[in-house]
Design a protein around this motif. Structure first.
Motif, PDB file in Angstrom:
ATOM      1  N   GLY A  32       5.789   1.433  -0.717  1.00 56.47           N
ATOM      2  CA  GLY A  32       5.115   1.011   0.644  1.00 56.47           C
ATOM      3  C   GLY A  32       4.860  -0.706   0.456  1.00 56.47           C
ATOM      4  N   ASP A  33       4.480  -1.327   1.646  1.00 53.82           N
ATOM      5  CA  ASP A  33       4.378  -2.705   1.803  1.00 53.82           C
ATOM      6  C   ASP A  33       3.011  -2.931   1.434  1.00 53.82           C
ATOM      7  OD1 ASP A  33       7.084  -2.968   2.534  1.00 53.82           O
ATOM      8  OD2 ASP A  33       6.794  -2.964   4.482  1.00 53.82           O
ATOM      9  N   ALA A  34       2.823  -4.417   1.041  1.00 59.07           N
ATOM     10  CA  ALA A  34       1.340  -4.945   0.722  1.00 59.07           C
ATOM     11  C   ALA A  34       1.374  -6.404   1.010  1.00 59.07           C
ATOM     12  CB  ALA A  34       1.020  -4.371  -0.587  1.00 59.07           C
ATOM     13  N   LEU A  35       0.222  -6.500   1.550  1.00 53.06           N
ATOM     14  CA  LEU A  35      -0.449  -8.094   1.574  1.00 53.06           C
ATOM     15  C   LEU A  35      -1.424  -8.277   0.683  1.00 53.06           C
ATOM     16  CD1 LEU A  35      -0.270 -10.678   2.940  1.00 53.06           C
ATOM     17  CD2 LEU A  35      -1.510  -9.852   4.905  1.00 53.06           C
ATOM     18  N   VAL A  36      -1.437  -9.212  -0.286  1.00 51.37           N
ATOM     19  CA  VAL A  36      -2.254  -9.460  -1.414  1.00 51.37           C
ATOM     20  C   VAL A  36      -2.744 -10.691  -1.352  1.00 51.37           C
ATOM     21  CG1 VAL A  36      -2.566  -9.461  -4.037  1.00 51.37           C
ATOM     22  CG2 VAL A  36      -1.095  -7.623  -2.787  1.00 51.37           C
ATOM     23  N   LEU A  37      -3.985 -10.745  -1.281  1.00 44.29           N
ATOM     24  CA  LEU A  37      -4.667 -11.987  -1.232  1.00 44.29           C
ATOM     25  C   LEU A  37      -5.792 -12.052  -2.527  1.00 44.29           C
ATOM     26  CD1 LEU A  37      -5.633 -14.537   0.385  1.00 44.29           C
ATOM     27  CD2 LEU A  37      -7.628 -13.276   1.309  1.00 44.29           C
ATOM     28  N   MET A  38      -5.261 -12.889  -3.572  1.00 44.78           N
ATOM     29  CA  MET A  38      -5.962 -12.894  -4.913  1.00 44.78           C
ATOM     30  C   MET A  38      -6.202 -14.243  -5.287  1.00 44.78           C
ATOM     31  SD  MET A  38      -4.602 -10.690  -8.073  1.00 44.78           S
ATOM     32  CE  MET A  38      -4.505  -8.941  -7.252  1.00 44.78           C
TER      33      MET A  38
END
Length: 601
Positions: A32-38
């Motif tokens: 799967g794809d992911a958008l990560v804000l960290m």
């Protein structure tokens, strides 16, 4: 296939995942794809490095900075990972060797700049090899509204089109809701899972103060709190970067300048020294810092106002990546607001873009002026609520002077409502102050009940009220409606009289030294006498070289104001009475050289 947990322990030396790392990795492992804000220091890199190692094939990391690639590859290679980068810093034979290793399946991770990735021959090469994933680092660079926009990032949606079976992960430490939506749209990540960690960096102490002899303020801060520590000092202009670095060296610090106007080799050397030596201070424009991996940066100091909260958050986030206590010091003044406002007004792009820049500047200034917990306001800007004041910012530790702004706030909110929530701050303030401007009369706002009820405050004071109400969430600025002020649900208790609000007092306006009447050299304070003589000698030398009387260069009154304010940059010198653009260009460098030999006391 080696498990992510095993890689975490054996390759990177950690025993457990932090925050959403495990969920992000599981998403990529499943394709799967992911958008990560960290936040910076939150462990973003492991989110793609571990699945790249655990999945079959090579992981491709798109990174905007050569220095960041080099740092990460060095760290990975030290950990036994087969990692490499391809960029313009490599000699042709070494680049060819890395390509051969990629095609032969001998690499686990390959770092590329976006412009390199997008070359047809690079894409063709990637189609020949097995790929585990694509990681798009610093994904906020895709945002055309952002402060780090990179045009090449806009074309990275080709990865979805040309490699549909390869999972993608986009990562950033800085993105509000609007920017997150823009990242997802522009990178074709509509179906990606979003992982939004807390923006809070509890180890960073936020301190913001009005400029009052900023060099003295910085020196006091460094000597009393940061002796021997590494840090970053941000300035708005290149000239201020260089003069500040020189001055810090004179004060006994190891300080290095960094800005885009310096030779590339010198910039690289200064960044290398900062990363590898202890106690180095880099004085920089915002050209420095994205992707900096140095964990023990103990402070970030801004000597000029950042143009947005996003920029401020990202730049301050370079401190304390190791989780140990760090400090973010910001000194701001009215001249910063004027300069950044002019930059926003004159920036290229659409009117909508300029309006967004103005709104972001107002939000930044509101953060400076707030009287309640700065961390709560900062997090609220990113749609995150902190239930209790943090206890680790200046307003928590040393509450500022305030005044009961309940009545003023109620007047303002009522006026916004009475005028239809369709107008910006300037018009609402005109109505409050009873202006007879064409616009007020055109819309009949001289007939509303709030017309003229705010004459007790100046326009400047009202603008401060507006900014503070915006940053506290009582008002919002609608960027899609020409900056119209609009009420929020949070303002209802205030309007009903169920809540009071304390506002920060505006600092007393500093008056320029008076220059009327004749003054003699003997009237100069003895402590200032050396500088006074140096300024006069400089003027005399210029006048003699040009064959003109000294007063043609600058009047005494102008020299006196230089003596009193001791400007250190061309911008500050231009603010002196009697200094125009032409004289600044012709004489400015000579006088600034003198002034820098006599830093503010």
């Amino acid at each position: 296939m080696t498990s992510p947990q095993s890689i975490l322990e054996h390759t990177f030396g950690y025993t457990r995942f932090r925050g959403p790392q495990r969920e992000v990795i599981d998403t990529l492992m499943a394709g799967g794809d992911a958008l990560v804000l960290m936040p910076t220091g939150g462990g973003k890199s492991l989110c793609y490095q571990i699945p790249a190692l655990a999945r079959e094939g090579c992981g491709v990391v798109i990174s905007p900075l050569i220095a960041l690639m080099q740092d990460q590859v060095e760290a990975l290679c030290a950990a036994g990972v087969r990692a490499a980068f391809l960029n313009s810093s490599l000699p042709p034979e070494q680049a060819q060797q890395i390509k051969a290793e990629l095609v032969a399946g001998e690499l686990d991770l390959l770092y590329l700049a976006p412009e390199r990735l997008l070359q047809p021959r690079t894409l063709a090469m990637l189609r020949r090899v097995s790929l585990s994933l694509f990681a798009i680092d610093e994904a906020h660079c895709v945002s055309q509204w952002g402060h780090d926009f990179r045009a090449d990032y806009l074309q990275l949606n080709c990865l979805h089109e040309q490699f549909p079976a390869v999972p993608r992960i986009a990562l950033t430490a800085t993105a509000d809701r609007r920017t997150r939506a823009e990242i997802a749209e522009r990178l074709d990540l509509a179906d990606a899972r979003h992982f939004v960690s807390s923006f809070d960096r509890p180890n960073i102490r936020y301190r913001i103060a009005q400029k009052d002899n900023p060099r003295r303020q910085l020196l006091d801060f460094l000597r009393s709190e940061q002796a021997g520590h590494s840090g970053i000092v941000y300035c708005l202009s290149r000239s201020k970067v260089e003069s500040t670095a020189d001055w810090l060296v004179q004060q006994g610090f190891t300080a290095l300048p960094y800005h885009a106007g310096l030779p590339a080799a010198l910039r690289a050397e200064h960044q290398r020294r900062f990363l590898r030596e202890d106690g180095v201070i880099v004085v920089a424009t915002i050209a420095f810092g994205m992707g900096i991996d140095k964990p023990d940066v103990r402070f970030v100091a801004h000597l000029d106002l950042p143009k947005s909260i996003e920029a401020y958050y990202q730049e301050t986030g370079r401190a304390g990546r190791d989780g140990e206590p760090a400090t973010a010091l910001l000194l701001y003044g009215l001249e910063d607001v004027v300069k950044l406002g002019q930059m926003a007004a004159n920036s290229e792009g659409s009117e909508e873009h300029r309006r967004q820049e103005r709104n972001r500047l107002n939000a930044m200034l509101g953060l400076c002026e707030i009287t309640s917990c700065r961390r709560q306001a900062l997090l609220r800007y990113f749609a995150e609520e902190l239930e209790q004041p943090c206890g680790n910012c200046d307003t928590c530790l040393e509450p500022p002077q305030t005044w009961d702004g309940t009545e003023a706030a109620t007047k303002l909110l009522s006026c916004v409502y009475r005028t239809g929530q369709r107008f910006g701050a300037a018009h609402v303030i005109d109505v409050l102050r009873g202006s007879t401007s064409e616009k007020v009369l055109k819309f009949g706002h001289d007939q509303v009940s709030t017309y003229g009820i705010g004459t007790d405050l100046s326009s400047t004071e009202w603008r401060g009220v507006v900014r503070q109400l915006v940053v506290r969430g009582y008002l919002e600025v609608n960027g899609e409606a020409f900056g119209a002020l609009q009420l929020t649900e949070a303002c209802r208790p205030l309007l009903r009289g169920e809540e009071k609000v304390q506002l920060r007092k505006l600092p007393a306006r500093v008056r320029r030294p008076e220059s009327s009447g004749r003054r003699s050299v003997e009237e100069v304070d003895p402590a200032d006498q050396p500088l006074w003589e140096a300024l006069r000698n400089c003027r005399r030398e210029i006048a003699e070289a040009r064959g003109v009387p000294p007063y043609v260069v600058f009047h005494d009154a102008t020299l006196r104001e230089m003596l009193a304010t001791r400007p250190q940059t061309p911008e500050a010198l231009l603010a002196i009475s009697g200094v125009g653009d032409s004289k600044l260009q012709r004489f400015g460098d000579a006088f600034l050289a003198v002034l820098r030999d006599f830093p503010p006391q």
